[in-house]
Write a protein that holds these residues in place. Structure first.
Motif, PDB file in Angstrom:
ATOM      1  N   ARG A   1       3.602  13.433   6.322  1.00 64.99           N
ATOM      2  CA  ARG A   1       3.697  14.718   7.051  1.00 64.99           C
ATOM      3  C   ARG A   1       4.430  14.546   8.377  1.00 64.99           C
ATOM      4  NH1 ARG A   1      -1.839  15.949   7.834  1.00 64.99           N
ATOM      5  NH2 ARG A   1      -2.462  14.458   6.280  1.00 64.99           N
ATOM      6  N   ARG A   2       4.167  13.445   9.068  1.00 64.80           N
ATOM      7  CA  ARG A   2       4.848  13.206  10.347  1.00 64.80           C
ATOM      8  C   ARG A   2       6.349  13.040  10.118  1.00 64.80           C
ATOM      9  NH1 ARG A   2       6.221   8.669  13.578  1.00 64.80           N
ATOM     10  NH2 ARG A   2       6.238   9.230  15.763  1.00 64.80           N
TER      11      ARG A   2
ATOM     12  N   ARG B   1       0.842  -1.191   0.000  1.00 67.60           N
ATOM     13  CA  ARG B   1       0.000   0.000   0.000  1.00 67.60           C
ATOM     14  C   ARG B   1       0.881   1.246   0.000  1.00 67.60           C
ATOM     15  NH1 ARG B   1      -2.380  -1.879   5.061  1.00 67.60           N
ATOM     16  NH2 ARG B   1      -2.951  -3.951   4.467  1.00 67.60           N
ATOM     17  N   PRO B   2       0.487   2.270  -0.739  1.00 65.26           N
ATOM     18  CA  PRO B   2       1.282   3.503  -0.698  1.00 65.26           C
ATOM     19  C   PRO B   2       1.169   4.158   0.671  1.00 65.26           C
ATOM     20  CG  PRO B   2      -0.718   3.827  -1.969  1.00 65.26           C
ATOM     21  CD  PRO B   2      -0.654   2.364  -1.638  1.00 65.26           C
ATOM     22  N   ALA B   3       2.191   4.874   1.026  1.00 61.51           N
ATOM     23  CA  ALA B   3       2.184   5.560   2.319  1.00 61.51           C
ATOM     24  C   ALA B   3       1.100   6.629   2.328  1.00 61.51           C
ATOM     25  CB  ALA B   3       3.550   6.187   2.583  1.00 61.51           C
ATOM     26  N   ASP B   4       0.399   6.726   3.444  1.00 60.25           N
ATOM     27  CA  ASP B   4      -0.639   7.744   3.524  1.00 60.25           C
ATOM     28  C   ASP B   4      -0.016   9.100   3.821  1.00 60.25           C
ATOM     29  OD1 ASP B   4       0.114   7.053   6.068  1.00 60.25           O
ATOM     30  OD2 ASP B   4      -1.888   7.242   6.924  1.00 60.25           O
ATOM     31  N   SER B   5      -0.766  10.146   3.561  1.00 60.35           N
ATOM     32  CA  SER B   5      -0.226  11.501   3.683  1.00 60.35           C
ATOM     33  C   SER B   5       0.081  11.858   5.128  1.00 60.35           C
ATOM     34  CB  SER B   5      -1.193  12.508   3.073  1.00 60.35           C
ATOM     35  OG  SER B   5      -2.430  12.471   3.760  1.00 60.35           O
ATOM     36  N   ALA B   6      -0.637  11.271   6.092  1.00 61.15           N
ATOM     37  CA  ALA B   6      -0.370  11.586   7.499  1.00 61.15           C
ATOM     38  C   ALA B   6       1.022  11.109   7.905  1.00 61.15           C
ATOM     39  CB  ALA B   6      -1.434  10.954   8.387  1.00 61.15           C
ATOM     40  N   SER B   7       1.423   9.923   7.470  1.00 57.54           N
ATOM     41  CA  SER B   7       2.747   9.430   7.842  1.00 57.54           C
ATOM     42  C   SER B   7       3.850  10.216   7.130  1.00 57.54           C
ATOM     43  CB  SER B   7       2.870   7.939   7.535  1.00 57.54           C
ATOM     44  OG  SER B   7       2.773   7.710   6.149  1.00 57.54           O
TER      45      SER B   7
ATOM     46  N   LEU C   1      11.910  15.243  10.429  1.00 58.60           N
ATOM     47  CA  LEU C   1      13.108  15.655   9.713  1.00 58.60           C
ATOM     48  C   LEU C   1      13.404  17.136   9.932  1.00 58.60           C
ATOM     49  CD1 LEU C   1      15.362  14.946   7.672  1.00 58.60           C
ATOM     50  CD2 LEU C   1      13.772  15.653   5.879  1.00 58.60           C
ATOM     51  N   LEU C   2      12.385  17.977   9.819  1.00 55.96           N
ATOM     52  CA  LEU C   2      12.589  19.412  10.047  1.00 55.96           C
ATOM     53  C   LEU C   2      12.999  19.695  11.482  1.00 55.96           C
ATOM     54  CD1 LEU C   2       9.677  20.947   7.949  1.00 55.96           C
ATOM     55  CD2 LEU C   2      12.123  20.995   7.454  1.00 55.96           C
ATOM     56  N   GLY C   3      12.442  18.964  12.436  1.00 55.76           N
ATOM     57  CA  GLY C   3      12.835  19.125  13.831  1.00 55.76           C
ATOM     58  C   GLY C   3      14.296  18.774  14.051  1.00 55.76           C
TER      59      GLY C   3
END
Length: 138
Positions: free
Chosen positions: A99-100, A91-97, A105-107
């Motif tokens: 974004r998390r 299954r493709p990764a969902d957008s919530a994962s 990464l930004l943190g």
């Protein structure tokens, strides 16, 4: 010449290893795919870990893994080309994962930049003297 000879693999184990090699996946992933194909849903982590532990330590291959591995080997033998669409697509990764993951990464990037700035400015802030005690200046 080896001092100790390895015992031959059972046919079930050999079929499982052949299927893993044909699909180019891990043995645990083969267990996941076999469970999904046999039962129609994803496995619970406890059940799958228990079955995989029995396989790893006791060489016990569950019937649903044996059936799936035989199907993979049979399909590969029937296939003319080296590629065959036997395992279901992930299954493709969902957008919530996604974004998390980007937030994490930004943190981490922010923390790294903060530490670099603090280490470069700390001699002026702490006023130990005119000397730098960090690796670039010794």
């Amino acid at each position: 010449m080896f001092l100790f000879q390895d015992k031959p693999l059972s046919p079930d184990l050999q079929t499982l290893l052949d299927a893993v090699a044909l699909l180019d996946i891990s043995e645990f992933r083969l267990f996941e795919l076999a469970y999904r194909a046999w039962y129609g849903n994803d496995a619970g982590s406890r059940q799958l870990e228990q079955d995989f532990a029995d396989y790893m330590f006791c060489d016990e291959v569950p019937i649903w893994v044996r059936h799936y591995a035989r199907g993979v080997v049979k399909q590969a033998a029937l296939s003319q080309s080296g590629k065959f669409p036997y395992p279901p697509k992930d299954r493709p990764a969902d957008s919530a994962s996604i974004r998390r993951g980007l937030r994490v990464l930004l943190g981490l990037i922010f923390i790294l930049v903060f530490l670099i700035v603090v280490s470069s400015l700390s001699p002026e802030w702490l006023q130990f003297g005119n000397e730098c005690y960090f690796p670039p200046c010794y």
